[in-house]
Design a protein around this motif. Sequence first.
Motif, short mmCIF file in Angstrom:
data_model
loop_
_atom_site.label_atom_id
_atom_site.label_comp_id
_atom_site.label_asym_id
_atom_site.label_seq_id
_atom_site.Cartn_x
_atom_site.Cartn_y
_atom_site.Cartn_z
N VAL A 157 11.98 -3.69 -2.17
CA VAL A 157 11.70 -2.82 -1.02
C VAL A 157 13.03 -2.39 -0.41
N PRO A 158 13.26 -1.11 -0.22
CA PRO A 158 14.51 -0.66 0.42
C PRO A 158 14.67 -1.31 1.80
N VAL A 159 15.81 -1.88 2.06
CA VAL A 159 16.00 -2.61 3.30
C VAL A 159 17.38 -2.32 3.86
N TYR A 160 17.46 -2.34 5.17
CA TYR A 160 18.72 -2.09 5.88
C TYR A 160 18.92 -3.19 6.91
N ARG A 161 20.07 -3.82 6.85
CA ARG A 161 20.41 -4.85 7.84
C ARG A 161 21.59 -4.35 8.65
N ARG A 162 21.38 -4.19 9.93
CA ARG A 162 22.42 -3.67 10.81
C ARG A 162 23.55 -4.67 10.96
N ASN A 163 24.70 -4.15 11.35
CA ASN A 163 25.82 -5.02 11.70
C ASN A 163 25.44 -5.88 12.90
N ASN A 172 0.81 -1.21 0.00
CA ASN A 172 0.00 0.00 0.00
C ASN A 172 0.85 1.27 0.00
N ILE A 173 2.05 1.20 0.56
CA ILE A 173 2.97 2.33 0.46
C ILE A 173 3.32 2.57 -1.00
N LYS A 174 3.54 1.48 -1.75
CA LYS A 174 3.85 1.61 -3.17
C LYS A 174 2.66 2.18 -3.94
N SER A 211 7.12 3.67 11.95
CA SER A 211 5.87 2.97 11.63
C SER A 211 5.93 1.54 12.09
N ASP A 212 4.90 1.10 12.82
CA ASP A 212 4.72 -0.32 13.06
C ASP A 212 4.26 -0.97 11.76
N VAL A 213 4.28 -2.29 11.73
CA VAL A 213 3.97 -3.01 10.51
C VAL A 213 2.46 -3.16 10.29
N ASP A 214 1.64 -3.01 11.35
CA ASP A 214 0.19 -3.21 11.25
C ASP A 214 -0.53 -1.92 10.86
N ILE A 215 -0.01 -1.24 9.84
CA ILE A 215 -0.54 0.05 9.40
C ILE A 215 -0.80 0.00 7.90
N VAL A 216 -1.96 0.51 7.50
CA VAL A 216 -2.32 0.62 6.09
C VAL A 216 -2.19 2.08 5.67
N TYR A 217 -1.40 2.34 4.64
CA TYR A 217 -1.19 3.70 4.13
C TYR A 217 -2.17 3.98 3.00
N LEU A 218 -2.89 5.10 3.14
CA LEU A 218 -3.89 5.49 2.14
C LEU A 218 -3.56 6.82 1.48
N GLN A 219 -2.70 7.63 2.13
CA GLN A 219 -2.20 8.88 1.57
C GLN A 219 -0.74 9.03 2.00
N ASN A 220 -0.06 9.99 1.40
CA ASN A 220 1.32 10.25 1.80
C ASN A 220 1.33 11.05 3.10
#
Length: 412
Positions: A187-193, A160-162, A231-240
């Motif tokens: 999806v842009p992703v970052y993995r910490r050391n 939904n972000i896309k 943002s938590d993961v249990d969120i639906v994006y409907l606008q920017n």
Amino acid sequence: MASRGTPLMRGSGSSAPWSRGSRIAVAIGIGVLVGCVFAFLYPDGIFPSNPAHLQGRRNIESVLLATPPRRSHAKVELVVALEENAKLKTQVRELSTTLKQAEQGKDQLEKQVMVLGDTHKAGPLVPLAKLLEEVAVKKELIVCLANTNVKDMLGVWFENIKKVGIKNYLVVALDDYIEKFCKTNNVPVYRRNPDEGVDSIAKTGGNHAVSGLKFRILREFLQLGYSILLSDVDIVYLQNPFDHLYRDSDVESMSDGHSNMTAYGFNDVFDEPSMGWARYAHTMRIWVFNSGFFYIRPTIPSIELLDRVADRLAKERNSWDQAVFNEELFFPSHPGYDGLHASKRTMDIYLFMNSKVLFKRVRKDEDLSKIKPVIVHVNYHPDKLPRMKAVVEYYVNGNKDALKPFPDGSVQ
């Protein structure tokens, strides 16, 4: 005979009327006397133009008039000494205030050096800094932490972000599977050391445990000078959401409140009848900020907030991150505790909507249901994934019956 009798009558005690000159002389004498009295009583005039300016001189003159000449000099010296002492006390107060301000400024500078001192050094933050240069827009981005346990919700989250067209977002992968999952879906992703303290929780921790990690990880983003919409993961994006932020506070957060009163604060009167006349005590109440969706700017108070929360969560193993987050943000300074001087703003509850507002009020109200929220956070309900999909059906696909199967609260 008559002419000779007049002097004899004057000599016997009778007096002739005063001459005009005598009367003038007497009037002048009385005037001089009255003038002296007034000069004595009001040396600065009856209506002095600047009483404060003349007060010191009046005090000295009153001492001189009230004391013998041999003691007047000592009295004057005493008065002058008292005035000088008062001036010195004022100077001491001013210097103490200046010193205190300087110490506060030094503390702030030390905090700033401590917080930002490593931003230019090579080290663990270099890969993150390079990634943020590519992903962020105007030094802002959405950040979400995820592990394998929330993979399905994460899919709904970034799909939904896309759809909305948001470009500046990033997933912090807490395990290898999520890192691969994000890369597979562009999806842009970052993995910490590797970090033993973080990794042990990241791989096996539940929702609340993982949520607590964000305060440690977010610090790195703020340290590099970026504003973050957490943002938590249990969120639906409907606008920017970046089109609806004020950016006037250190922290701008959505609320767990379900009405204007609960979200923005109200006067709650406590009644204690045994107190009689003083039975009513006024208190201020506000529903907490939601620590699963907030915008935080790279300021000293913001970073101090993250440090305080992370430190307490590390020491208080059974603490809930959202409770600690709000306590540090709202509790004032008091004996034994220095409060956090961070500014804060509550987001509009109908644009940044929690699931209690949606399922208890909005879906049942014809006018409110016409409002298109910016995001919907399914924070009040444990059946998160099906409700997230229903929100997409209702607002994106236009299915007005999509929310009807769900109860207001959780399934009993």
